[in-house]
Scaffold this active site. Sequence first.
Site, PDB file in Angstrom:
ATOM      1  N   CYS A  79       0.834  -1.211   0.000  1.00  0.00           N
ATOM      2  CA  CYS A  79       0.000   0.000   0.000  1.00  0.00           C
ATOM      3  C   CYS A  79       0.867   1.258   0.000  1.00  0.00           C
ATOM      4  O   CYS A  79       1.544   1.520  -0.978  1.00  0.00           O
ATOM      5  CB  CYS A  79      -0.981  -0.042   1.182  1.00  0.00           C
ATOM      6  SG  CYS A  79      -2.301   1.179   1.030  1.00  0.00           S
ATOM      7  N   HIS A 179      -3.925  -4.945   0.129  1.00  0.00           N
ATOM      8  CA  HIS A 179      -3.447  -5.460   1.410  1.00  0.00           C
ATOM      9  C   HIS A 179      -3.506  -6.987   1.421  1.00  0.00           C
ATOM     10  O   HIS A 179      -4.556  -7.552   1.716  1.00  0.00           O
ATOM     11  CB  HIS A 179      -4.293  -4.903   2.556  1.00  0.00           C
ATOM     12  CG  HIS A 179      -4.042  -3.458   2.810  1.00  0.00           C
ATOM     13  ND1 HIS A 179      -2.987  -3.022   3.573  1.00  0.00           N
ATOM     14  CD2 HIS A 179      -4.667  -2.345   2.364  1.00  0.00           C
ATOM     15  CE1 HIS A 179      -2.981  -1.698   3.605  1.00  0.00           C
ATOM     16  NE2 HIS A 179      -3.999  -1.260   2.870  1.00  0.00           N
ATOM     17  N   GLU A 181      -2.396  -8.947   3.553  1.00  0.00           N
ATOM     18  CA  GLU A 181      -2.664  -9.415   4.925  1.00  0.00           C
ATOM     19  C   GLU A 181      -4.145  -9.324   5.269  1.00  0.00           C
ATOM     20  O   GLU A 181      -4.576  -9.807   6.310  1.00  0.00           O
ATOM     21  CB  GLU A 181      -1.803  -8.632   5.922  1.00  0.00           C
ATOM     22  CG  GLU A 181      -2.236  -7.193   6.201  1.00  0.00           C
ATOM     23  CD  GLU A 181      -1.878  -6.180   5.127  1.00  0.00           C
ATOM     24  OE1 GLU A 181      -1.401  -6.576   4.041  1.00  0.00           O
ATOM     25  OE2 GLU A 181      -2.089  -4.969   5.368  1.00  0.00           O
TER      26      GLU A 181
END
Lengths: 200, 253
Positions: A79, A179, A181
């Site tokens: 990001c 993202h 994650e």
Amino acid sequence: MIEVVDYDAGNLHSAAKGLAAGGGEPVVTSDPSVIASASAVVLPGVGAFCDCVGKIRERRLEEPIRAFITSGRPFLGICIGLQVLFDRGLEGTGAPGLGIFPGEVVRIEAPGLKIPHMGWNSLRFARASRLFAGVPEGAYVYFVHSYHAVSSDVVATCDYGQPITAAVERDRCYGVQFHPEKSSAVGLRILRNFVEMAAA
Amino acid sequence: MLAKRVVPCLDIKDGRVVKGVQFANLRDAGDPVELVQRYDRDGADEVVFYDISASAEGRRTTLDVVSATAEHAFIPLTVGGGVSDTDWIRTLLRAGADKVSVNTAAVRDPDLVERAALHFGSQCIVLSMDVRRAGPGRWEVVTHGGRRPTGRDAIAWAAEGERRGAGEVVVNSIDADGARQGYDIALLRAVADAVGVPVVASGGAGGPADMLAALTDGGADAALAASIFHSGEVSVAGAKRYLSDRGVLMRVV
């Protein structure tokens, strides 16, 4: 060892947990000497470009990051961690980035569409990449951003009124706008691919 | 293109998921981390924790739940309920929340939205509003589970929230809440037309057909539901397949 750079970014621990779930043993650090000796480095990030690049400079991490990338070891920016790798970000008053990738980070122009670009969007691959091994065309990943990089090093895009840069790559320096994650099984696969590169 | 989202919402009290009708007759509905992992596997696009703990001790256990969830679930997590200052927002974000929603405190102190957006970025500040129908085409913002009117027009409040920096608006219809008769579609449409940020439909979901109406006619970007998912009568995967089959762009896993 995979080092996750701590520069007071909001989602630091989420990124570390994701790498751990991908089989890595990430260590969170802001120590330049630890970064220098790492086998791989992840630069996470949420927030504004100027703020993030400012924090990286305040903590004297710019040169260690640049030196690490130049050494050819695997590096992943997430990001804002991708965005700061560019020459310049136009968010706010604008600020110079780390200049690893040529190009600027500009506001998304998507007439009639909502900004920020927030939610799950599907990947279109411009070319093959080790980072995306096993990730099918059209796989969904989670984005939250209002700016994106204009780049000649794009490996993946998503469509949001226009092609939005989703991932860039140059040698072994990778950046993802989304993202991983927070992108469920697909995101963990991407992080596992990075962990494997770090171990190789 | 960006997919529409299906979002299960979990009420958290003292570290556990609870179920009840209008906050009464609360029953234990399980371990939040296990439920979120199940929803993640089932294709939930995001999970909302709504903290209904009244005590400081309850708040602390909720914080533990946020950390544990962030450790084991890899989808975005929004936390709301009793958020009244930027210190608590910072604490929740540090614990692993991706977004924090403000409701009553923002009505009392609209500047909170601005301060929060300035500190943490609009992308993680959600304005959540409870709304009651006040007449044909008119809705009023209410607080305290609908018992306290505020005199604020819901559509104007949504627009003001966006102007002050909220990155998303959750519209919870108190009239429809828990009735399972469908979301208030006219309300959603009015809000969606008034703001440029994503709109989340809340209150009233009885099944996937209601979600379809919210995401199409209502113009919402996400459909939130609680009881229909927890009871197991509708699965997240089943709802998403239903929506996808009817032409709504969905991330189907």
